[in-house]
Design an enzyme around this catalytic site. Structure first.
Site, PDB file in Angstrom:
ATOM      1  N   HIS A   3     -10.599  -9.659  -4.855  1.00  0.00           N
ATOM      2  CA  HIS A   3     -11.730  -9.092  -4.083  1.00  0.00           C
ATOM      3  C   HIS A   3     -12.917  -8.514  -5.269  1.00  0.00           C
ATOM      4  CE1 HIS A   3     -10.327  -4.829  -5.161  1.00  0.00           C
ATOM      5  NE2 HIS A   3      -9.210  -5.313  -5.003  1.00  0.00           N
ATOM      6  N   TYR A  42       6.537 -10.030  -5.109  1.00  0.00           N
ATOM      7  CA  TYR A  42       7.314  -9.022  -4.336  1.00  0.00           C
ATOM      8  C   TYR A  42       8.629 -10.010  -3.608  1.00  0.00           C
ATOM      9  CZ  TYR A  42       2.379  -7.899  -4.831  1.00  0.00           C
ATOM     10  OH  TYR A  42       0.972  -7.539  -5.332  1.00  0.00           O
ATOM     11  N   ARG A  96       2.800  -6.669  -9.975  1.00  0.00           N
ATOM     12  CA  ARG A  96       1.320  -6.976  -9.884  1.00  0.00           C
ATOM     13  C   ARG A  96       0.961  -6.647 -11.242  1.00  0.00           C
ATOM     14  NH1 ARG A  96       0.333  -4.764  -5.377  1.00  0.00           N
ATOM     15  NH2 ARG A  96      -0.543  -3.029  -5.882  1.00  0.00           N
ATOM     16  N   GLU A 117      -5.620 -10.151  -9.286  1.00  0.00           N
ATOM     17  CA  GLU A 117      -4.404  -9.218  -9.219  1.00  0.00           C
ATOM     18  C   GLU A 117      -3.322 -10.173  -8.603  1.00  0.00           C
ATOM     19  OE1 GLU A 117      -4.942  -6.393  -5.959  1.00  0.00           O
ATOM     20  OE2 GLU A 117      -6.937  -6.888  -6.127  1.00  0.00           O
ATOM     21  N   GLU A 142      -2.944  -6.479 -12.512  1.00  0.00           N
ATOM     22  CA  GLU A 142      -4.489  -6.627 -11.933  1.00  0.00           C
ATOM     23  C   GLU A 142      -5.638  -5.943 -12.901  1.00  0.00           C
ATOM     24  OE1 GLU A 142      -5.351  -3.761  -8.669  1.00  0.00           O
ATOM     25  OE2 GLU A 142      -7.033  -4.908  -7.865  1.00  0.00           O
ATOM     26  N   HIS A 183       0.655  -1.274   0.075  1.00  0.00           N
ATOM     27  CA  HIS A 183       0.023   0.015   0.172  1.00  0.00           C
ATOM     28  C   HIS A 183       0.791   1.275  -0.013  1.00  0.00           C
ATOM     29  CE1 HIS A 183      -3.572  -2.517   1.675  1.00  0.00           C
ATOM     30  NE2 HIS A 183      -3.404  -2.712   0.284  1.00  0.00           N
ATOM     31  N   ASP A 210     -10.058  -0.648 -10.684  1.00  0.00           N
ATOM     32  CA  ASP A 210      -8.991  -1.001  -9.828  1.00  0.00           C
ATOM     33  C   ASP A 210      -7.930  -1.972 -10.802  1.00  0.00           C
ATOM     34  OD1 ASP A 210      -7.057  -1.728  -7.891  1.00  0.00           O
ATOM     35  OD2 ASP A 210      -8.527  -3.225  -6.742  1.00  0.00           O
ATOM     36  N   HIS A 226      -0.906 -11.869  -0.355  1.00  0.00           N
ATOM     37  CA  HIS A 226      -2.306 -11.274  -0.648  1.00  0.00           C
ATOM     38  C   HIS A 226      -2.976 -12.167  -1.401  1.00  0.00           C
ATOM     39  CE1 HIS A 226      -1.804  -9.552  -4.416  1.00  0.00           C
ATOM     40  NE2 HIS A 226      -0.679  -8.904  -4.074  1.00  0.00           N
TER      41      HIS A 226
HETATM   42  N1  GLY Z   1      -5.925  -1.086  -4.877  1.00  0.00           N
HETATM   43  C1  GLY Z   1      -6.239  -1.860  -3.957  1.00  0.00           C
HETATM   44  C2  GLY Z   1      -6.198  -3.342  -4.247  1.00  0.00           C
HETATM   45  O1  GLY Z   1      -5.871  -3.778  -5.376  1.00  0.00           O
HETATM   46  O2  GLY Z   1      -7.103  -4.197  -3.505  1.00  0.00           O
HETATM   47 MN    MN Z   2      -5.428  -2.308  -7.239  1.00  0.00          MN
HETATM   48 MN    MN Z   3      -7.616  -4.657  -6.095  1.00  0.00          MN
END
Ligand code: GLY
Ligand code: MN
Ligand code: MN
Length: 439
Positions: free
Chosen positions: A355, A389, A407, A385, A409, A244, A272, A351
């Site tokens: 989502h 890393y 990444r 995504e 996404e 982040h 996103d 992660h």
């Molecule tokens: N930009 C926040 C995420 O990719 O979850």
């Molecule tokens: Mn994102």
């Molecule tokens: Mn995202």
């Protein structure tokens, strides 16, 4: 006022919610509050997503009340009154009459009268749905309305006995996007894709991360998306390993990658997108090898997005490809089964693969039903995504990998046949990226 979602769709959403409410119940949904930024300056106002979903009404100090079966109208809005003196300073107010005429509410009152009117509307209803526990001030206000009724029981008033969180029912509706919602989200995806392309073209050694951020904002604003859906992440080199990272203040260096995770918000719907590309336009060998693994994982994960598959399928697909890639490149020294079993990928991928996406970037909706992962159904929108890393201080891997953060996404809607990528307007293969940057 929403340009892309018709007024009757908001009425339809309220109807669907009321169908799910218990008989003899009432729902109370407040707008977002205005928030002070400093002294007499406010933060840019963003409507509460639940309130926006049910009304399309963009003002603070408003409350929606849904009363199934009420003779004088089931959907009632409390909002600010028109006031020419105030409007001269602060801009146009819709007012209760405008709310009925333009927003399709059945009935509307000045919000200043809510304490006098609302207890009477709650009276006789056994259950109250509201966003319980979200805002202590609103919790108190609801209880104050109920106390008015409790003080009148000897005169025959019937206060409610049950207070139920509204979210679960409402958020299940929000999870399934309508055709017009998907249209808005596709447009948001298109604008964000264009913004990413603009930022890619601006990248060069010596530029600052915030200068790429400025390019993103330029496109968002120019195309009518007046805000980002979340703070943009522009991380050059090892900053790309900070999930982040929003400081965006470093200089971009020759030989580094830059990771941009940014999306606009259009009519309260988020996009996103993440892309990772070389500052100087050409991937190094190590960057290329890791990038190809992430890209293959993303394709595999997108391929797993289709009706009948469950929510976790695409995560599992991504994990398999990422882990095999790390083994092939020598960053993990285990068999695939052992590595998956021991979660040996976790130092490099910590992660989830996605989502839900909608009015909120991490959108509402359950990921599990009981103990089982949720099955994907047409109209659900999610991100895909995967990333890798390699921390700059990970001394257990060869030096050439360290400080590389990648990444990729995209935003994906589940369709009857499979899925559709809403953010495909921005390149992601190495030849496409290199050729764009060379141009
Ligand atoms: N930009 C926040 C995420 O990719 O979850
Ligand atoms: Mn994102
Ligand atoms: Mn995202």
């Amino acid at each position: 006022m929403s340009q892309l979602i018709p007024v009757k769709e908001f009425a339809e959403r309220r109807r669907k919610l009321m169908e799910r409410m218990a008989p003899d119940s009432i729902a109370i949904v407040p707008s977002a509050p205005e928030k002070v930024r400093n002294r007499d300056v406010h933060h840019q106002f963003r409507q509460d997503s639940d309130f926006q979903y049910l009304t399309g009404f963009g003002e603070p100090d408003s409350v929606l009340v849904l009363i199934p079966g009420r003779e004088h109208g089931e959907s009632v809005l409390f909002c600010k009154e028109r006031n020419p003196d105030k409007e001269l300073w602060d801009g146009f107010l819709v007012g209760p009459e405008g709310a009925i005429e333009r927003f399709g509410l059945d009935d509307a009152f000045p919000v200043g009268d809510i304490d006098d009117i609302l207890p009477g509307m709650i009276e006789g209803r056994s259950r109250v749905y509201y966003p319980l526990g979200r805002d202590p001030a609103f919790d108190t206000q609801v209880m104050d309305w109920v106390k008015v009724l409790r003080s009148k029981v000897r005169s025959g008033a019937r206060p409610p006995g049950e207070f139920v969180a509204l979210e679960h029912m409402l958020h299940d509706l929000r999870l399934y996007k309508s055709a017009s919602e998907i249209k808005v989200m596709a447009k948001a995806g298109e604008i964000s894709a264009e913004a990413h392309i603009r930022a890619m073209k601006r990248a060069e050694p010596g530029a600052y991360e915030y200068q790429l951020e400025a390019e993103l904002i330029h496109t968002f604003m120019s195309r009518g998306a007046r805000t980002t859906a979340y703070p943009s992440i522009v991380g050059g080199g090892a900053n790309g390993c900070i999930l982040h990272y929003i400081e965006n203040s470093s200089v971009l260096r020759e030989g580094d990658l830059v990771l941009i995770d940014a999306g606009c918000e259009l009519e309260c719907y988020a996009s996103d997108i993440t892309r990772t590309f070389p500052v100087s336009g050409r991937f190094s060998e190590a960057q290329r090898q890791l990038y190809e693994v992430v890209l293959a994982a993303q394709y595999a994960a997108i391929d797993a997005v289709r009706p009948g598959n469950h929510w976790n399928h695409s995560h599992e697909a991504a994990l398999k490809v990422l882990t095999q890639g790390l083994i092939d490149l020598g960053l993990i020294e285990l068999s695939l089964d052992e590595a998956l079993e021991q979660q040996a990928y976790r130092p490099f991928f910590m992660h989830r693969t996605g989502h839900w996406l909608g009015m909120d970037v991490h959108d509402v909706g359950d990921y599990k039903v009981g103990d089982a992962w949720r099955e994907l159904e047409p109209g659900m929108v999610l991100t895909v995504e995967p990333g890798l890393y390699i921390a700059p201080d990970n001394f257990s891997v060869d030096e050439k990998w360290r400080g590389i953060g990648i990444r990729i996404e995209d935003d994906v809607v589940v369709t009857r046949e499979g899925c559709r990528v809403l953010s495909e307007g921005v390149p992601k293969t190495i030849p496409e990226i290199e050729s764009l940057m060379a141009g």
